[in-house]
Scaffold this active site. Structure first.
Site, PDB file in Angstrom:
ATOM      1  N   GLY A 354       0.809  -1.209   0.000  1.00  0.00           N
ATOM      2  CA  GLY A 354       0.000   0.000   0.000  1.00  0.00           C
ATOM      3  C   GLY A 354       0.839   1.253   0.000  1.00  0.00           C
ATOM      4  O   GLY A 354       2.071   1.199   0.043  1.00  0.00           O
ATOM      5  N   CYS A 381       5.413  -6.196   0.985  1.00  0.00           N
ATOM      6  CA  CYS A 381       5.808  -4.848   0.566  1.00  0.00           C
ATOM      7  C   CYS A 381       5.593  -3.850   1.704  1.00  0.00           C
ATOM      8  O   CYS A 381       6.356  -3.870   2.656  1.00  0.00           O
ATOM      9  CB  CYS A 381       5.095  -4.469  -0.721  1.00  0.00           C
ATOM     10  SG  CYS A 381       6.022  -3.249  -1.654  1.00  0.00           S
ATOM     11  N   GLY A 383       3.604  -4.118   4.012  1.00  0.00           N
ATOM     12  CA  GLY A 383       3.440  -4.981   5.186  1.00  0.00           C
ATOM     13  C   GLY A 383       4.788  -5.343   5.797  1.00  0.00           C
ATOM     14  O   GLY A 383       4.954  -5.380   7.020  1.00  0.00           O
ATOM     15  N   MET A 384       5.770  -5.577   4.937  1.00  0.00           N
ATOM     16  CA  MET A 384       7.129  -5.877   5.422  1.00  0.00           C
ATOM     17  C   MET A 384       7.747  -4.622   6.029  1.00  0.00           C
ATOM     18  O   MET A 384       8.417  -4.659   7.069  1.00  0.00           O
ATOM     19  CB  MET A 384       7.976  -6.383   4.242  1.00  0.00           C
ATOM     20  CG  MET A 384       9.434  -6.596   4.533  1.00  0.00           C
ATOM     21  SD  MET A 384      10.390  -5.121   4.079  1.00  0.00           S
ATOM     22  CE  MET A 384      12.024  -5.789   3.974  1.00  0.00           C
ATOM     23  N   HIS A 531       6.329  -8.816  -4.314  1.00  0.00           N
ATOM     24  CA  HIS A 531       4.911  -9.203  -4.366  1.00  0.00           C
ATOM     25  C   HIS A 531       4.757 -10.652  -4.856  1.00  0.00           C
ATOM     26  O   HIS A 531       4.512 -10.881  -6.046  1.00  0.00           O
ATOM     27  CB  HIS A 531       4.138  -8.264  -5.307  1.00  0.00           C
ATOM     28  CG  HIS A 531       3.975  -6.900  -4.752  1.00  0.00           C
ATOM     29  ND1 HIS A 531       2.924  -6.552  -3.945  1.00  0.00           N
ATOM     30  CD2 HIS A 531       4.753  -5.803  -4.862  1.00  0.00           C
ATOM     31  CE1 HIS A 531       3.047  -5.279  -3.591  1.00  0.00           C
ATOM     32  NE2 HIS A 531       4.150  -4.812  -4.137  1.00  0.00           N
ATOM     33  N   GLU A 533       2.364 -12.568  -4.511  1.00  0.00           N
ATOM     34  CA  GLU A 533       0.989 -12.882  -4.931  1.00  0.00           C
ATOM     35  C   GLU A 533       0.824 -12.867  -6.446  1.00  0.00           C
ATOM     36  O   GLU A 533      -0.058 -13.540  -6.977  1.00  0.00           O
ATOM     37  CB  GLU A 533      -0.012 -11.927  -4.262  1.00  0.00           C
ATOM     38  CG  GLU A 533      -0.013 -10.478  -4.741  1.00  0.00           C
ATOM     39  CD  GLU A 533       0.990  -9.574  -4.031  1.00  0.00           C
ATOM     40  OE1 GLU A 533       1.974 -10.112  -3.489  1.00  0.00           O
ATOM     41  OE2 GLU A 533       0.804  -8.348  -4.042  1.00  0.00           O
TER      42      GLU A 533
HETATM   43  N1  GLN Z   1       4.682   2.625  -0.239  1.00  0.00           N
HETATM   44  C1  GLN Z   1       5.753   1.691  -0.150  1.00  0.00           C
HETATM   45  C2  GLN Z   1       6.876   2.003  -1.121  1.00  0.00           C
HETATM   46  O1  GLN Z   1       6.673   2.725  -2.078  1.00  0.00           O
HETATM   47  C3  GLN Z   1       5.257   0.273  -0.362  1.00  0.00           C
HETATM   48  C4  GLN Z   1       4.765   0.036  -1.733  1.00  0.00           C
HETATM   49  C5  GLN Z   1       3.916  -1.211  -1.859  1.00  0.00           C
HETATM   50  O2  GLN Z   1       3.446  -1.766  -0.880  1.00  0.00           O
HETATM   51  N2  GLN Z   1       3.671  -1.656  -3.090  1.00  0.00           N
HETATM   52  O3  GLN Z   1       7.953   1.521  -0.967  1.00  0.00           O
END
Ligand code: GLN
Length: 557
Positions: A354, A381, A383-384, A531, A533
């Site tokens: 996100g 992403c 989340g990590m 990602h 997924e």
């Molecule tokens: N916003 C975060 C970044 O740009 C994570 C991006 C994502 O979750 N796709 O690094």
């Protein structure tokens, strides 16, 4: 010679043209044919990369780093078609290319017009897969027949039909047959109008696929056939599915849609082999046990915002023969009511990717809950990145630790802008400028991730600007966080996988081993900057999703 199938939609949007196209692709592949699938989107954005999930749902990323429509996710989950930047075209992309050619003087002084220049550009895009020894190129035209924006696309495919002839080009129209509860009848009129709109443009559909709540009666079928000028056997019913979207290809096979296509396009191929697909569907259907997985995000009211995540979780269930009950938990609600109230009883917690500050603190709280209560956790992403922030604040004691995306002045930017992204941000060039597409990653031999993959060399797709800040490596490692995967293609040594030490080195994990008490010990806690997924398929579940669901079932990893 490559044959073409064009799939259009009528009456309303969201009829599932993507699923229909993907299912047809699967059926042709199951007969040994090589297919390509493309999506044409009539909107003016060059790609969906800059659009909000509210507008567009998930942005799907291809191996070569194109930010594309989520229907491409269906294509990849159902087929082996290789999807690239040439698999998704928008009006914006087509116009950009035409305007660039005009600026380069390529049109030799001519007036540049929608017909023929824009339509020729679309035809060129349609022909791209032709050179790659493809038997059938399927192209889905986004939008609904009757939209102003779709017209150049429909005109272009009409011309392809005229140029190549009906044994080389097939038009399939997906439509809706509404059921009126009050009068208890199905209505064909909207479909009649939609087909007549297509015929006005010069396209006579060869097949009509009817989305319907109730089975089509013979009467309705003959009415559709007569008024839409379509052979009765080519009126196909696509009734709402009972248990899985992966049933759709079988619905078509039962009505011999594949035979119809083979016959009209004079394709030489074997009979279909759907054994593996049917076996997978039986697993879905017969799953007795289930696990509860919380997806903690912010676009939960939208069916499509985390499409590939939801699908990959289902695939993880298939790998473990369990049903996955997905609970969509709004991270802002966690901020208000606390994690315990909303996450108690969950067998696993996933925080997806996100952008933007909203809901971040709720995600961090959810992760703290998962870490402290030893609930299997999967961070993807963002989340990590949130898992990194949580660990920094609550285990390393770095007060106010954050990502510089959300707090540019934080004293502890444990997640920071990648060096390569600084220039991009300075130029404010947002479209297509993230770290996109596939990069290789090397996993630590004894890591949980390496165990799941069964290898230490992996390749995964990315879409981000921010990264684990390497300055903090030692502090994290000292407290027991394993930086289990690093990008192996650049000098930057980007952290791609983080995990907490698990019970895997302990022979008997049920005997309250030492790791249970420690902050950095956990049965299954993985965060990935990429990602996974996007690479999961129902018949080839992604190893990390399979591992996550296995941990959620309580099985020993
Ligand atoms: N916003 C975060 C970044 O740009 C994570 C991006 C994502 O979750 N796709 O690094």
């Amino acid at each position: 010679m490559t044959k073409h199938i064009f799939i259009t939609g009528g009456v309303v949007s969201s009829l599932g043209k993507g699923l229909t196209s993907a299912s047809i692709g699967l059926l042709l592949e199951s007969r040994g044919l090589k297919v390509a699938i493309q999506k044409f989107d009539p909107y003016i954005n060059v790609d969906p990369g800059t659009m909000s999930p509210f507008q567009h749902g998930e942005v799907y990323v291809t191996e070569d780093g194109a930010e594309t429509d989520l229907d491409l996710g269906h294509y990849e989950r159902f087929t082996n078609a290789v999807l690239t930047k040439d698999s998704n075209f928008t009006t914006g992309k087509i116009y950009s290319s035409v305007i660039a050619k005009e600026r380069a003087g390529k049109y030799l002084g001519k007036t540049v017009q929608v017909i023929p220049h824009i339509t020729n550009e679309i035809k060129e895009a349609v022909r791209r897969p032709v050179s790659k020894h493809i038997d059938v190129a399927i192209a889905e035209i986004g939008g609904t027949v009757g939209d102003i924006e779709s017209l150049p696309f429909l005109e272009a495919i009409r011309q392809v039909g005229l140029e190549l002839g009906c044994s080389n080009v097939m038009f399939i129209h997906l439509t809706l047959i509404p059921y009126l509860r009050a009068s208890q009848e199905m209505k064909t009129k909207p479909s009649q109008h939609s087909v007549s709109k297509l015929r006005e443009i010069g396209i006579q559909p060869d097949v009509l696929i009817c989305r319907t709540e109730k089975p089509l009666t013979n009467d309705i079928r003959s009415k559709l056939s007569l008024f839409c000028n379509i052979r009765p056997e080519a009126v196909i019913e696509e009734k709402d599915i009972d248990y899985s979207i992966y049933e759709v290809p079988l619905i078509f096979v039962n009505q011999k849609l594949d035979e119809l296509i083979i016959k009209q396009l004079e394709l030489k191929c074997k009979g279909h082999d759907l054994k593996e697909w049917r076996r997978m569907l039986n697993t879905v259907k017969n799953a007795k046990k289930s696990v509860n997985i919380a997806v903690v995000g912010k676009y939960l009211e939208l069916q499509d915002a985390y499409k590939s995540i939801y699908e990959a979780l289902t695939h993880g269930g298939i790998a473990n023969k369990v049903k996955v009950n997905i609970h969509r938990v709004n991270s802002e609600d966690i901020e208000k009511s606390g994690a315990e109230r909303l996450l108690k009883g969950m067998n696993g917690i996933l925080v997806p990717g996100g952008f933007g500050q909203r809901g971040i603190e709720g995600k961090i709280k959810a992760i703290k809950y998962a870490r402290e209560n030893k609930v299997p956790f999967f961070g993807i992403c963002l989340g990590m990145q949130c898992a990194t922030i949580e660990f920094a604040r609550n285990v390393l004691g770095l007060k106010g630790a954050h990502s510089s995306e959300f707090d540019p002045t934080t004293k502890h930017p444990v997640i920071d802008l990648m060096e390569s992204q600084r220039k991009v941000m300075a130029k404010e060039a947002m479209g297509g400028t993230m770290r996109l597409g596939v990069y290789p990653c090397k996993l630590q031999t004894d890591s949980l991730a390496a165990k799941a993959y069964g290898t230490t060399a992996i390749k995964e797709r990315h879409r981000h600007r921010y990264e684990f800040n390497n300055k903090y490596r030692k502090q994290f490692e000292d407290k027991g966080m394993v930086l289990a995967g690093n990008c192996s293609s650049t000098d930057e040594s980007l952290v791609e996988v983080i995990e907490l030490k698990g019970p895997r080195n302990n022979r008997d994990s049920h005997a309250m081993p030492a790791w249970r008490g420690a902050a950095a010990s956990h049965p299954w806690f993985i965060g990935v900057q990429f990602h996974p997924e996007f690479k999961s398929k129902p018949i080839r579940p992604h190893p990390l999703f399979a591992g996550f669901i296995k941990a959620a079932t309580g099985k020993r990893i």
